[in-house]
Design an enzyme around this catalytic site. Structure first.
Site, mmCIF file in Angstrom:
data_model
loop_
_atom_site.group_PDB
_atom_site.id
_atom_site.type_symbol
_atom_site.label_atom_id
_atom_site.label_comp_id
_atom_site.label_asym_id
_atom_site.label_seq_id
_atom_site.Cartn_x
_atom_site.Cartn_y
_atom_site.Cartn_z
ATOM 1 N N GLU A 37 0.858 -1.186 0.000
ATOM 2 C CA GLU A 37 0.000 0.000 0.000
ATOM 3 C C GLU A 37 0.894 1.236 0.000
ATOM 4 O OE1 GLU A 37 -2.583 2.344 3.388
ATOM 5 O OE2 GLU A 37 -2.772 0.161 3.324
ATOM 6 N N ARG A 90 0.629 10.403 1.013
ATOM 7 C CA ARG A 90 1.087 11.402 1.983
ATOM 8 C C ARG A 90 2.239 12.239 1.450
ATOM 9 N NH1 ARG A 90 1.408 7.992 7.700
ATOM 10 N NH2 ARG A 90 -0.708 7.116 7.629
ATOM 11 N N THR A 145 -4.185 6.081 2.481
ATOM 12 C CA THR A 145 -4.415 7.452 2.930
ATOM 13 C C THR A 145 -5.145 8.253 1.851
ATOM 14 O OG1 THR A 145 -2.241 7.251 4.016
ATOM 15 C CG2 THR A 145 -3.392 9.328 4.281
ATOM 16 N N LYS A 203 -10.515 -1.369 7.478
ATOM 17 C CA LYS A 203 -9.212 -1.148 8.093
ATOM 18 C C LYS A 203 -9.453 -0.686 9.529
ATOM 19 C CE LYS A 203 -5.294 2.071 7.673
ATOM 20 N NZ LYS A 203 -4.558 2.932 6.738
#
Length: 209
Positions: free
Chosen positions: A42, A46, A69, A129
């Protein structure tokens, strides 16, 4: 019909979570992770170069790469265009879920409470998650959430390291465990790809029954 997250994962149970400041390191990182046995990763949105990192790692061919994210519909669109095979969000956002459905990719929303889990399940997301897993109470919290929702599968992420891995993987509600300890910011800053390979191999070995 969009494939489920579990079918995209193809049975692998360790999900390296990568925050990569320098896109130029993406190829070497992909090679180290693959050499350690990782079959998926993943890449978090960011950093400014996240799309470049996704493209490079997706082109590597040895792994199924997704985007993490993801906070907005625009990020979801850009991630999929860059080669993301799945999308992970730290929270529950109906617009992100809707966009991923439109794009035909599995989406894993983040949850921290039973209320959020109920909303995710109602939206058709049976894989979520648990984030941030350790600060929320770790395996005890996961078990408490899983008990009334046997249809839910979890990808706990946040504060997990190799010492806590086995406890999570032992829970039947856990589909996979996400973590950044295999390829931390410090590893990437040093260019320590051999250590990334070693830590990945150790995690993969412990995830095998």
């Amino acid at each position: 019909m969009t494939a489920g997250f579990d079918s995209v994962l193809r049975g692998f149970r360790i999900l390296p979570v990568l925050t990569v400041p320098d896109p130029a390191t993406a190829r070497l990182l992909a090679e180290a992770l693959t050499a350690g046995g990782a079959r998926g990763a993943e890449v978090t949105f960011r950093t400014p170069g996240a799309e470049h990192v996704l493209k490079t790692m997706a082109a590597h061919g040895g792994m199924t790469v997704g985007a993490g994210t993801v906070l907005t519909q625009d990020q979801a669109e850009r991630a999929v265009a860059a080669g993301a095979r799945f999308v992970v969000s730290p929270g529950y956002d109906e617009e992100v879920i809707a966009k991923c459905r439109e794009l035909g990719v599995p989406v894993v929303p983040g949850i921290a409470t039973a209320t959020e889990l109920m909303r995710a399940l109602r939206a058709g997301c049976d894989t979520v998650k648990l984030f941030p897993a350790e600060p929320l109470g770790g395996v005890r919290t996961l078990k408490a959430l899983a008990a009334p929702f046997p249809q839910a599968r979890f990808v706990p992420t946040g504060g997990i390291d190799i010492s806590r891995l086995a406890a999570y993987l032992a829970d039947p509600a856990v589909l996979a465990v996400g973590g950044s300890w295999m390829a931390s910011a410090a590893h990437l800053a040093r260019g320590d790809y051999e250590e990334i390979r070693r830590l990945t191999a150790e995690a993969m070995e412990r995830s095998t029954p």
